[in-house]
Design a protein around this motif. Structure first.
Motif, PDB file in Angstrom:
ATOM      1  N   HIS A 187     -64.376 -60.095  -5.212  1.00  0.00           N
ATOM      2  CA  HIS A 187     -64.690 -60.637  -6.538  1.00  0.00           C
ATOM      3  C   HIS A 187     -65.511 -59.672  -7.391  1.00  0.00           C
ATOM      4  CE1 HIS A 187     -63.125 -64.636  -5.554  1.00  0.00           C
ATOM      5  NE2 HIS A 187     -63.681 -64.489  -4.357  1.00  0.00           N
ATOM      6  N   LEU A 188     -65.775 -58.476  -6.882  1.00  0.00           N
ATOM      7  CA  LEU A 188     -66.593 -57.505  -7.599  1.00  0.00           C
ATOM      8  C   LEU A 188     -65.725 -56.534  -8.391  1.00  0.00           C
ATOM      9  CD1 LEU A 188     -69.599 -56.391  -7.857  1.00  0.00           C
ATOM     10  CD2 LEU A 188     -68.947 -54.781  -6.059  1.00  0.00           C
ATOM     11  N   ASP A 189     -66.167 -56.193  -9.589  1.00  0.00           N
ATOM     12  CA  ASP A 189     -65.461 -55.197 -10.405  1.00  0.00           C
ATOM     13  C   ASP A 189     -65.254 -53.925  -9.579  1.00  0.00           C
ATOM     14  OD1 ASP A 189     -64.925 -53.045 -12.252  1.00  0.00           O
ATOM     15  OD2 ASP A 189     -65.672 -54.326 -13.867  1.00  0.00           O
ATOM     16  N   ARG A 190     -64.030 -53.440  -9.527  1.00  0.00           N
ATOM     17  CA  ARG A 190     -63.702 -52.313  -8.658  1.00  0.00           C
ATOM     18  C   ARG A 190     -64.487 -51.054  -9.017  1.00  0.00           C
ATOM     19  NH1 ARG A 190     -60.348 -50.902  -4.795  1.00  0.00           N
ATOM     20  NH2 ARG A 190     -59.434 -52.990  -4.740  1.00  0.00           N
ATOM     21  N   HIS A 191     -64.952 -50.942 -10.247  1.00  0.00           N
ATOM     22  CA  HIS A 191     -65.747 -49.768 -10.630  1.00  0.00           C
ATOM     23  C   HIS A 191     -66.971 -49.617  -9.738  1.00  0.00           C
ATOM     24  CE1 HIS A 191     -67.875 -46.840 -13.157  1.00  0.00           C
ATOM     25  NE2 HIS A 191     -68.944 -47.612 -13.016  1.00  0.00           N
ATOM     26  N   PHE A 192     -67.509 -50.738  -9.258  1.00  0.00           N
ATOM     27  CA  PHE A 192     -68.743 -50.694  -8.473  1.00  0.00           C
ATOM     28  C   PHE A 192     -68.500 -50.651  -6.963  1.00  0.00           C
ATOM     29  CE2 PHE A 192     -69.831 -52.772 -12.519  1.00  0.00           C
ATOM     30  CZ  PHE A 192     -70.834 -51.919 -12.953  1.00  0.00           C
ATOM     31  N   HIS A 193     -67.239 -50.684  -6.535  1.00  0.00           N
ATOM     32  CA  HIS A 193     -66.965 -50.639  -5.105  1.00  0.00           C
ATOM     33  C   HIS A 193     -67.529 -49.390  -4.424  1.00  0.00           C
ATOM     34  CE1 HIS A 193     -63.594 -53.847  -4.524  1.00  0.00           C
ATOM     35  NE2 HIS A 193     -64.506 -54.249  -5.401  1.00  0.00           N
ATOM     36  N   PRO A 194     -67.351 -48.176  -4.993  1.00  0.00           N
ATOM     37  CA  PRO A 194     -67.903 -46.987  -4.332  1.00  0.00           C
ATOM     38  C   PRO A 194     -69.420 -47.074  -4.119  1.00  0.00           C
ATOM     39  CG  PRO A 194     -66.302 -46.337  -5.978  1.00  0.00           C
ATOM     40  CD  PRO A 194     -66.534 -47.806  -6.173  1.00  0.00           C
ATOM     41  N   LEU A 195     -70.157 -47.568  -5.112  1.00  0.00           N
ATOM     42  CA  LEU A 195     -71.605 -47.673  -4.971  1.00  0.00           C
ATOM     43  C   LEU A 195     -71.982 -48.679  -3.886  1.00  0.00           C
ATOM     44  CD1 LEU A 195     -74.547 -47.223  -5.704  1.00  0.00           C
ATOM     45  CD2 LEU A 195     -74.250 -48.778  -7.653  1.00  0.00           C
ATOM     46  N   ARG A 279     -72.830 -44.601 -12.007  1.00  0.00           N
ATOM     47  CA  ARG A 279     -73.149 -45.018 -13.378  1.00  0.00           C
ATOM     48  C   ARG A 279     -72.617 -46.434 -13.619  1.00  0.00           C
ATOM     49  NH1 ARG A 279     -76.337 -40.960 -15.378  1.00  0.00           N
ATOM     50  NH2 ARG A 279     -75.792 -41.621 -17.490  1.00  0.00           N
ATOM     51  N   MET A 280     -73.109 -47.043 -14.688  1.00  0.00           N
ATOM     52  CA  MET A 280     -72.538 -48.315 -15.108  1.00  0.00           C
ATOM     53  C   MET A 280     -71.137 -48.071 -15.668  1.00  0.00           C
ATOM     54  SD  MET A 280     -74.710 -50.667 -14.331  1.00  0.00           S
ATOM     55  CE  MET A 280     -74.131 -52.098 -15.260  1.00  0.00           C
ATOM     56  N   LYS A 281     -70.386 -49.133 -15.862  1.00  0.00           N
ATOM     57  CA  LYS A 281     -68.994 -48.992 -16.298  1.00  0.00           C
ATOM     58  C   LYS A 281     -68.903 -48.324 -17.668  1.00  0.00           C
ATOM     59  CE  LYS A 281     -64.708 -51.615 -16.052  1.00  0.00           C
ATOM     60  NZ  LYS A 281     -64.104 -52.940 -15.798  1.00  0.00           N
ATOM     61  N   GLY A 283     -70.986 -46.117 -18.687  1.00  0.00           N
ATOM     62  CA  GLY A 283     -71.527 -44.761 -18.586  1.00  0.00           C
ATOM     63  C   GLY A 283     -73.028 -44.674 -18.518  1.00  0.00           C
ATOM     64  N   GLY A 284     -73.735 -45.787 -18.705  1.00  0.00           N
ATOM     65  CA  GLY A 284     -75.194 -45.755 -18.675  1.00  0.00           C
ATOM     66  C   GLY A 284     -75.752 -45.685 -17.271  1.00  0.00           C
ATOM     67  N   GLU A 285     -77.076 -45.487 -17.177  1.00  0.00           N
ATOM     68  CA  GLU A 285     -77.742 -45.413 -15.879  1.00  0.00           C
ATOM     69  C   GLU A 285     -77.678 -46.763 -15.171  1.00  0.00           C
ATOM     70  OE1 GLU A 285     -81.687 -44.168 -16.710  1.00  0.00           O
ATOM     71  OE2 GLU A 285     -81.148 -42.086 -17.145  1.00  0.00           O
ATOM     72  N   VAL A 286     -77.555 -46.705 -13.859  1.00  0.00           N
ATOM     73  CA  VAL A 286     -77.522 -47.933 -13.062  1.00  0.00           C
ATOM     74  C   VAL A 286     -78.946 -48.351 -12.733  1.00  0.00           C
ATOM     75  CG1 VAL A 286     -76.704 -49.040 -10.958  1.00  0.00           C
ATOM     76  CG2 VAL A 286     -75.347 -47.245 -12.019  1.00  0.00           C
ATOM     77  N   THR A 287     -79.328 -49.551 -13.132  1.00  0.00           N
ATOM     78  CA  THR A 287     -80.602 -50.138 -12.718  1.00  0.00           C
ATOM     79  C   THR A 287     -80.300 -51.385 -11.899  1.00  0.00           C
ATOM     80  OG1 THR A 287     -80.801 -51.565 -14.667  1.00  0.00           O
ATOM     81  CG2 THR A 287     -81.704 -49.329 -14.842  1.00  0.00           C
ATOM     82  N   THR A 288     -81.259 -51.810 -11.111  1.00  0.00           N
ATOM     83  CA  THR A 288     -81.057 -53.010 -10.299  1.00  0.00           C
ATOM     84  C   THR A 288     -80.722 -54.201 -11.177  1.00  0.00           C
ATOM     85  OG1 THR A 288     -82.706 -52.161  -8.744  1.00  0.00           O
ATOM     86  CG2 THR A 288     -82.079 -54.463  -8.510  1.00  0.00           C
ATOM     87  N   GLN A 289     -81.464 -54.329 -12.275  1.00  0.00           N
ATOM     88  CA  GLN A 289     -81.255 -55.476 -13.159  1.00  0.00           C
ATOM     89  C   GLN A 289     -79.871 -55.450 -13.803  1.00  0.00           C
ATOM     90  OE1 GLN A 289     -84.139 -55.807 -16.303  1.00  0.00           O
ATOM     91  NE2 GLN A 289     -83.563 -57.880 -16.835  1.00  0.00           N
ATOM     92  N   LEU A 291     -77.111 -53.873 -12.766  1.00  0.00           N
ATOM     93  CA  LEU A 291     -76.068 -54.092 -11.773  1.00  0.00           C
ATOM     94  C   LEU A 291     -76.029 -55.555 -11.339  1.00  0.00           C
ATOM     95  CD1 LEU A 291     -73.868 -52.945  -9.922  1.00  0.00           C
ATOM     96  CD2 LEU A 291     -75.652 -52.444  -8.240  1.00  0.00           C
ATOM     97  N   HIS A 292     -77.193 -56.140 -11.145  1.00  0.00           N
ATOM     98  CA  HIS A 292     -77.268 -57.538 -10.712  1.00  0.00           C
ATOM     99  C   HIS A 292     -76.660 -58.467 -11.761  1.00  0.00           C
ATOM    100  CE1 HIS A 292     -79.223 -61.525 -10.273  1.00  0.00           C
ATOM    101  NE2 HIS A 292     -79.049 -61.300  -8.991  1.00  0.00           N
ATOM    102  N   ASN A 293     -77.067 -58.293 -13.005  1.00  0.00           N
ATOM    103  CA  ASN A 293     -76.627 -59.215 -14.058  1.00  0.00           C
ATOM    104  C   ASN A 293     -75.158 -59.050 -14.433  1.00  0.00           C
ATOM    105  OD1 ASN A 293     -79.197 -60.279 -14.173  1.00  0.00           O
ATOM    106  ND2 ASN A 293     -79.842 -59.010 -15.900  1.00  0.00           N
ATOM    107  N   LYS A 294     -74.698 -57.802 -14.492  1.00  0.00           N
ATOM    108  CA  LYS A 294     -73.355 -57.561 -15.004  1.00  0.00           C
ATOM    109  C   LYS A 294     -72.262 -57.541 -13.932  1.00  0.00           C
ATOM    110  CE  LYS A 294     -74.885 -55.071 -19.120  1.00  0.00           C
ATOM    111  NZ  LYS A 294     -74.757 -53.833 -19.943  1.00  0.00           N
ATOM    112  N   ALA A 295     -72.644 -57.324 -12.677  1.00  0.00           N
ATOM    113  CA  ALA A 295     -71.606 -57.208 -11.647  1.00  0.00           C
ATOM    114  C   ALA A 295     -71.911 -58.024 -10.394  1.00  0.00           C
ATOM    115  CB  ALA A 295     -71.421 -55.730 -11.285  1.00  0.00           C
ATOM    116  N   TRP A 296     -73.083 -57.823  -9.804  1.00  0.00           N
ATOM    117  CA  TRP A 296     -73.377 -58.443  -8.507  1.00  0.00           C
ATOM    118  C   TRP A 296     -73.462 -59.972  -8.598  1.00  0.00           C
ATOM    119  CZ3 TRP A 296     -73.030 -56.763  -3.732  1.00  0.00           C
ATOM    120  CH2 TRP A 296     -73.648 -57.469  -2.691  1.00  0.00           C
TER     121      TRP A 296
END
Length: 394
Positions: A187-195, A279-281, A283-289, A291-296
């Protein structure tokens, strides 16, 4: 209210002054040679709600030439030249919020074990967690150690404080099985699978993984590794900056298997040499917040609707790495796991993960199974037929 009574001798000459008061229904008194001393005690006593011990200590504090705890704390902070700006700000907040309001104006040589115990109760009354109380108490302990070093006092009353223990009944760490992680990935956006796969496959802290640049990855000699030398930190403006990792032991090389290396390779190859790989989808920096809000969080909710029974945090991917390493074939040793995870001490690793040691669990079960053999099919007396019971007692 306390009363002040002049005491006279047989000739009517005032020889002393007595302060009388009632506390908990009982009469108490204290005598003084001079009127100013008696008046001072009476004033302080009433301000202390007729607690004579507190009143005497306040008077002693007012006349003490020992530095106050808040001043020793400032001296202590100046000596900490090896801490980050964020850590310094954390200690400063501890002073302002938890130490100075009750202990700051006390001369450091007058601090007692009873004062520390009362202060701990004060923090519990504010609703602070046992972990926070332990952290603040540790800082107070180090402040008094500086007082000892400066010879302001000989002992440390924080030495034997009984601190509150955590009262939670569930493990703080959540460990995912392979099928549970697969359900989240589904159920996770595939962009974040590698991370996500990288966090599980290496056990890196989120702050370490998201600080990596292409040059940190290596495939020398057909061995895939990643070198950890930096991590995201809080800066003096409560923002973020890249600095050294959490501890010296956190500087380490972590292996990757070929499948994981292939999973992250596209992002490594497409990244500029001086930019962070993950990176975020947009292109921005990945932060916990972020990543949590937009994907996790969305993926987790969908996975729970699809049958997932757990609520893992992103940090639980690091715990999952540890649990899979300990359950491997062959299982990782606690020493090796400690080095791979960058813990400062093997004690840290053991404290968190020792209950997952599969061989120890298996040995424990086998030992108790042998010890308890024959106890599982014993019939209670009431279930034995009368005739058979007679035979047993004949």
């Amino acid at each position: 209210m306390a009363s002040l009574i002049p005491r006279k001798n047989a000739k009517g000459i005032i020889t002393s002054y007595q302060v009388k008061w009632r506390v908990h229904g009982k009469q108490d008194n204290e005598s003084f040679e001079t009127l100013p001393e008696a008046e001072m005690f009476k004033k302080v006593l009433e301000a202390c709600d007729h607690d004579a011990l507190k009143a005497e200590r306040q008077i002693l504090a007012a006349s003490s030439d020992s530095p106050k705890i808040r001043d020793v704390a400032e001296t202590h902070l100046k000596r900490l030249s090896d801490i980050s700006v964020h850590s310094r700000h954390t200690y400063e907040r501890m002073l302002v919020n938890h130490i100075n309001p009750t202990l700051g104006d006390m001369p450091v040589n007058l601090l007692t074990e009873e004062d520390v115990a009362e202060w701990v109760q004060y923090m519990r009354g504010k609703g602070l967690s046992p972990k926070t109380i332990g952290n603040v108490h540790g800082f107070l302990y180090s402040i008094v150690k500086t007082a000892q070093y400066k010879k302001y006092r000989a002992d440390n009353p924080c030495e034997h404080t009984r601190l509150p223990k955590a009262d939670h009944t569930e493990d703080k760490a959540t460990f995912l099985t392979k099928s549970e992680l697969a359900l989240v990935l589904k159920h996770l956006d595939r962009h974040f699978h590698p991370l996500i796969l990288f966090l599980v496959g290496t056990g890196l802290r989120f702050s370490e993984a998201t600080a990596l640049i292409p040059g940190d990855f290596s495939d020398a000699g057909g061995e895939y590794t990643v070198r950890v030398t930096k991590a995201w930190k809080r800066d003096d403006k409560n923002g973020r900056t890249i600095g050294p990792p959490k501890t010296e032991q956190a500087r380490r090389t972590v292996p990757m298997d070929s499948a994981l290396a292939r999973a992250v390779a596209p992002q490594v190859q497409a990244c500029a040499a001086d930019k962070q790989v993950f990176r975020m989808k947009a292109g921005g920096e990945v932060t916990t917040q972020a990543l949590h809000n937009k994907a996790w969080k969305p993926a987790l909710r969908a996975a729970q609707a699809d049958g997932l029974k757990k609520s893992p945090r992103i940090h639980d991917l690091r715990h999952t790495y540890a649990s899979w390493m300990l359950a491997g074939d062959p299982p990782s040793t606690m020493f090796d796991l400690s080095r791979l995870m960058g813990h400062q001490s093997i004690n840290t690793t053991s404290k968190i993960y020792s209950h997952l040691m599969p061989e120890a669990l298996k040995r424990g079960a086998l030992t108790m199974g042998a010890a308890m053999g024959g106890l599982f099919d014993i019939e209670p007396v009431k279930a034995i037929p009368e005739k058979k019971r007679g035979e047993l007692t004949a």
